[in-house]
Design a protein around this motif. Structure first.
Motif, short mmCIF file in Angstrom:
data_model
loop_
_atom_site.label_atom_id
_atom_site.label_comp_id
_atom_site.label_asym_id
_atom_site.label_seq_id
_atom_site.Cartn_x
_atom_site.Cartn_y
_atom_site.Cartn_z
N CYS A 13 0.86 -1.18 0.00
CA CYS A 13 0.00 0.00 0.00
C CYS A 13 0.90 1.23 0.00
N VAL A 14 0.67 2.16 -0.91
CA VAL A 14 1.48 3.37 -1.01
C VAL A 14 0.80 4.50 -0.27
N ALA A 15 1.54 5.17 0.61
CA ALA A 15 1.04 6.39 1.24
C ALA A 15 1.21 7.52 0.23
N LEU B 255 7.16 7.20 -5.88
CA LEU B 255 7.03 5.91 -5.21
C LEU B 255 5.85 5.13 -5.78
N PHE B 256 4.74 5.82 -5.99
CA PHE B 256 3.56 5.15 -6.55
C PHE B 256 3.86 4.58 -7.93
N GLU B 257 4.56 5.35 -8.77
CA GLU B 257 4.89 4.87 -10.11
C GLU B 257 5.84 3.67 -10.04
N LEU B 258 6.80 3.71 -9.16
CA LEU B 258 7.73 2.59 -9.00
C LEU B 258 6.98 1.35 -8.53
N ALA B 259 6.06 1.52 -7.57
CA ALA B 259 5.28 0.39 -7.07
C ALA B 259 4.37 -0.17 -8.16
N LEU C 189 4.23 1.44 2.02
CA LEU C 189 5.41 2.11 1.47
C LEU C 189 5.29 3.62 1.64
N GLN C 190 6.33 4.23 2.17
CA GLN C 190 6.38 5.69 2.32
C GLN C 190 7.57 6.23 1.52
N GLY C 191 7.44 7.46 1.04
CA GLY C 191 8.41 8.02 0.12
C GLY C 191 9.56 8.79 0.74
N HIS C 192 9.86 8.58 2.00
CA HIS C 192 10.99 9.28 2.62
C HIS C 192 12.28 8.96 1.86
N HIS C 193 13.12 10.00 1.68
CA HIS C 193 14.38 9.83 0.94
C HIS C 193 15.54 10.35 1.77
N GLN C 194 16.72 10.35 1.17
CA GLN C 194 17.93 10.71 1.92
C GLN C 194 17.88 12.14 2.45
N PRO D 103 11.58 2.33 1.22
CA PRO D 103 12.60 1.76 0.34
C PRO D 103 13.53 2.80 -0.30
N LEU D 104 13.13 4.07 -0.30
CA LEU D 104 13.93 5.12 -0.95
C LEU D 104 14.73 5.94 0.07
N LEU D 105 14.85 5.44 1.28
CA LEU D 105 15.45 6.23 2.36
C LEU D 105 16.90 6.62 2.08
N ASN D 106 17.63 5.81 1.34
CA ASN D 106 19.02 6.13 1.02
C ASN D 106 19.19 6.72 -0.38
N THR D 107 18.08 7.13 -0.97
CA THR D 107 18.10 7.70 -2.33
C THR D 107 17.98 9.21 -2.26
N PRO D 108 18.89 9.96 -2.87
CA PRO D 108 18.78 11.43 -2.87
C PRO D 108 17.52 11.90 -3.59
N ARG D 109 16.96 12.99 -3.13
CA ARG D 109 15.77 13.53 -3.78
C ARG D 109 16.03 13.87 -5.24
N ALA D 110 17.24 14.31 -5.54
CA ALA D 110 17.58 14.67 -6.92
C ALA D 110 17.38 13.49 -7.86
N GLU D 111 17.63 12.29 -7.37
CA GLU D 111 17.45 11.10 -8.20
C GLU D 111 15.97 10.84 -8.45
N LEU D 112 15.15 11.12 -7.45
CA LEU D 112 13.70 10.97 -7.64
C LEU D 112 13.18 11.99 -8.65
N LEU D 113 13.70 13.22 -8.54
CA LEU D 113 13.29 14.27 -9.48
C LEU D 113 13.67 13.89 -10.90
N LYS D 114 14.86 13.35 -11.07
CA LYS D 114 15.33 12.93 -12.40
C LYS D 114 14.42 11.85 -12.97
N PHE D 115 14.02 10.89 -12.15
CA PHE D 115 13.11 9.83 -12.60
C PHE D 115 11.77 10.42 -13.01
N ALA D 116 11.23 11.33 -12.18
CA ALA D 116 9.91 11.92 -12.46
C ALA D 116 9.92 12.69 -13.77
N GLN D 117 10.97 13.44 -14.01
CA GLN D 117 11.06 14.23 -15.24
C GLN D 117 11.19 13.34 -16.47
#
Length: 426
Positions: A20-22, A32-36, A117-122, A159-173
């Motif tokens: 379940c995605v928050a 996170l939702f898209e990855l799930a 699943l929660q979207g907290h990142h580094q 699951p993204l706790l050790n992932t920098p936000r910049a990497e999430l932004l890059k994926f989203a774009q």
């Protein structure tokens, strides 16, 4: 499979069948939702759903809920939307009230063995570390956001706790994802926003590896906290007498830092509120007091109150209800054999007369009134007060005992005292 999707797959516990995605609609949860969703495509047996918490704190809250519904509908993923009332939580911080409100929903909503699943990142981890450093936290606080923890019937996983936000932004774009921006994220009146917008950019400009280095501090703190917990478990096994009491003789042989470590662990293990700094100082005086004293220390948070008491060579810490006497006007009827629930516990023993054949005895149960006497074999009529003192029961426990009468004769005091010609059978 995208590396971030693979990261989620590898982080999930083995045999996970429900996730379940928050979903707030912001960048982190949208990614996170898209990855799930992509992971669920690769694993058809994996059931996916989402939860959106409507905090009713922003003029755009309805829009965020509608946005979350739109993306879930497009992906054919079930979404549950919950409106919460943050005013029902008695804390000063708006951020803390909102957090408590949503976690209350998560706890109630999670199904058996479901993973939330929660979207907290580094970047979130680094901000949390700085906040707790500035508040003088110990190793537990400096460990910051845990990768996972149990909640309700399920498990929270980040699951993204050790992932920098910049990497999430890059994926989203790259995936041309849309998301919403919380307008409150830019208000520097909030401590977290102030660190993110004002302080961290200065640190990152001067120290290039600020975020990964600070994130490593949280990992080291988590390892240290695990050592503290392991030590506390050993000390507790050595000192614990009952669920709510410790042997002071053994406890006081520990070094001061181990005493505090043990108490913190013991309180958390029973979900009891930890005392503030001043109360810790008072606790030291309590368990160092003379044996013939009976000091009491109380502390609370909201509606929960905790008490620490000393009796002889024991330290008791428990919710205040644990020490409350049985109401003097309480009474009940009992047949002497059927288990019976009472305000102070369950009667699981039988009471029989060794001299009479009375297949259907009738007893009246009531609280201690004071001045009672009990006839004991070879001792005659004795004051119950004196008999209870001989048992060395704590004063509050003596006032929780159930007095068992047949007609006008006291025949037993709970399972501790029994009258001449009577027998308690466990």
């Amino acid at each position: 499979m995208h590396p971030l999707v693979k990261k989620i797959q590898l982080t999930l516990p083995a045999n996970t069948s429900q996730i379940c995605v928050a979903l707030s609609g912001g960048l982190d949860s949208r990614v996170l939702f898209e990855l799930a969703r992509q992971l669920a495509e690769h694993q058809p047996n994996l059931q996916l759903r989402a939860i959106h918490i409507h905090h009713q704190l922003s003029q755009f809250a309805d829009d965020w809920a509608a946005f979350s519904q739109t993306i879930c509908d497009a992906a054919q993923v079930p979404l549950s939307i919950y409106k919460v009332d943050t005013q029902s939580f008695a804390t000063a911080s708006l951020e803390d009230r909102a957090r408590r409100a949503r976690y209350q929903v998560f706890e109630q909503e999670l199904q058996n063995d479901e993973v939330l699943l929660q979207g907290h990142h580094q970047d979130d981890q680094v901000e949390t570390l700085l906040l707790r450093l500035l508040r003088g936290a110990g190793t537990l606080g400096l460990a910051s956001i845990p990768l996972q923890r149990p909640l309700g019937k399920g498990l929270i996983l980040r699951p993204l706790l050790n992932t920098p936000r910049a990497e999430l932004l890059k994926f989203a774009q790259a995936a041309d994802l849309k998301w919403v921006e919380d307008d409150s994220n830019f208000e520097v009146d909030f401590d977290r926003n102030y660190l993110r917008l004002e302080i961290l950019p200065l640190l990152q400009k001067r120290f290039a590896n600020t975020n990964p280095n600070l994130a490593r501090v949280t990992q080291l703190a988590a390892e240290s906290q695990q050592l503290n917990q392991d030590l506390a478990q050993l000390d507790l096994a050595n000192c614990q007498l009952t669920e709510h009491s410790l042997s002071l003789e053994k406890f006081l042989k520990l070094a001061d830092y181990r005493q505090v470590n043990l108490l913190r662990y013991w309180l958390r293990a029973r979900s009891l509120t930890l005392p503030g700094y001043k109360i810790w100082q008072e606790l030291t005086k309590l368990y160092s007091a003379a044996k013939d004293t009976q000091p009491i220390i109380c502390w609370d948070k909201g509606t929960e109150q905790v008490e620490a008491r000393r009796f002889q060579n024991q330290l008791f810490i428990a919710p205040s209800q644990y020490f409350q006497p049985l109401a003097k006007d309480w009474h009940a009827n009992w047949d002497g054999k059927t288990p019976l629930n009472t305000p102070v516990g369950r009667i699981n023993f039988q009471l029989v007369n060794q001299q009479e054949d009375n297949p259907e005895p009738s007893f009246r149960l009531q609280a201690r009134q004071g001045g009672e006497t009990l006839r004991q074999a070879k001792r005659g009529q004795r004051d119950v007060k004196r008999l209870l003192q001989e048992l060395h029961l704590p004063p509050w426990q003596r006032n929780q005992l159930i007095f068992i009468w047949q007609n006008k004769t006291l025949v037993a005091v709970d399972k501790y005292l029994v009258a001449e010609d009577w027998q308690i059978i466990n």
